[in-house]
Design a protein around this motif. Structure first.
Motif, PDB file in Angstrom:
ATOM      1  N   ARG A  49      46.862  19.121  89.577  1.00 27.92           N
ATOM      2  CA  ARG A  49      46.108  18.468  90.661  1.00 27.92           C
ATOM      3  C   ARG A  49      44.765  19.153  90.893  1.00 27.92           C
ATOM      4  N   THR A  50      44.775  20.491  90.864  1.00 25.02           N
ATOM      5  CA  THR A  50      43.534  21.253  91.063  1.00 25.02           C
ATOM      6  C   THR A  50      42.526  20.941  89.971  1.00 25.02           C
ATOM      7  N   LEU A  51      42.974  20.881  88.733  1.00 27.19           N
ATOM      8  CA  LEU A  51      42.074  20.559  87.623  1.00 27.19           C
ATOM      9  C   LEU A  51      41.531  19.146  87.773  1.00 27.19           C
ATOM     10  N   GLY A  52      42.381  18.212  88.160  1.00 30.71           N
ATOM     11  CA  GLY A  52      41.927  16.832  88.378  1.00 30.71           C
ATOM     12  C   GLY A  52      40.857  16.751  89.458  1.00 30.71           C
ATOM     13  N   LYS A  53      41.050  17.503  90.530  1.00 35.81           N
ATOM     14  CA  LYS A  53      40.048  17.519  91.617  1.00 35.81           C
ATOM     15  C   LYS A  53      38.739  18.145  91.149  1.00 35.81           C
ATOM     16  N   LYS A  54      38.838  19.216  90.335  1.00 38.26           N
ATOM     17  CA  LYS A  54      37.621  19.842  89.806  1.00 38.26           C
ATOM     18  C   LYS A  54      36.840  18.867  88.941  1.00 38.26           C
ATOM     19  N   VAL A  55      37.538  18.111  88.118  1.00 36.40           N
ATOM     20  CA  VAL A  55      36.875  17.132  87.254  1.00 36.40           C
ATOM     21  C   VAL A  55      36.235  16.045  88.105  1.00 36.40           C
ATOM     22  N   LEU A  56      36.947  15.550  89.105  1.00 38.21           N
ATOM     23  CA  LEU A  56      36.405  14.501  89.978  1.00 38.21           C
ATOM     24  C   LEU A  56      35.167  14.989  90.726  1.00 38.21           C
ATOM     25  N   GLN A  57      35.191  16.232  91.197  1.00 33.77           N
ATOM     26  CA  GLN A  57      34.021  16.800  91.871  1.00 33.77           C
ATOM     27  C   GLN A  57      32.847  16.933  90.909  1.00 33.77           C
ATOM     28  N   ALA A  58      33.122  17.364  89.683  1.00 34.39           N
ATOM     29  CA  ALA A  58      32.051  17.502  88.692  1.00 34.39           C
ATOM     30  C   ALA A  58      31.447  16.144  88.356  1.00 34.39           C
ATOM     31  N   LEU A  59      32.275  15.115  88.274  1.00 36.33           N
ATOM     32  CA  LEU A  59      31.767  13.773  88.006  1.00 36.33           C
ATOM     33  C   LEU A  59      30.866  13.313  89.141  1.00 36.33           C
TER      34      LEU A  59
END
Length: 117
Positions: A49-59
């Motif tokens: 979940r943390t990695l998914g949130k990091k990717v979404l924030q980067a996008l």
């Protein structure tokens, strides 16, 4: 008659021994589960979940409209799914996601949003 019965019994025993031996061999998936055995399932889910949130924030920071995008992460492998308004954002989202630390691979399943959707 006894010779046939003995051969059948020997053949059955051979099949049982071979199947037990094949079943006992360790597969690749069990080897990876043994490597992550020390980590609890909840910790793995939290990391995903943390990695998914990091990717979404980067996008989002990279200028990609994330309103219609779902990010699924599993062990460093990230899948981008959903719809974007502009075709150029598909490639941009893939390259941004690939640049996030912790991401090992990106599957880009984004599509173009049709007008009115």
């Amino acid at each position: 008659m006894n010779a046939i019965r003995t051969l059948k019994l020997a053949g059955a025993a051979l099949i049982v021994v071979a199947s037990v031996n094949a079943w006992a061999q360790e597969s690749e998936s069990s080897a990876t589960s043994t490597a992550t055995q020390g980590t609890s399932k909840s910790a793995v889910r939290k990391a995903n979940r943390t990695l998914g949130k990091k990717v979404l924030q980067a996008l989002s920071k990279g200028g990609v409209d994330t309103a219609g995008i779902n990010v699924l992460a599993k062990g460093g492998a990230v899948t981008l799914a959903g719809r974007v308004a502009d075709p150029s954002q598909i490639e941009k989202a893939g390259s941004i996601a690939n640049g996030v630390s912790g991401v090992t691979s990106v599957k880009n399943a984004l599509t173009i949003r049709e007008g009115g959707q």
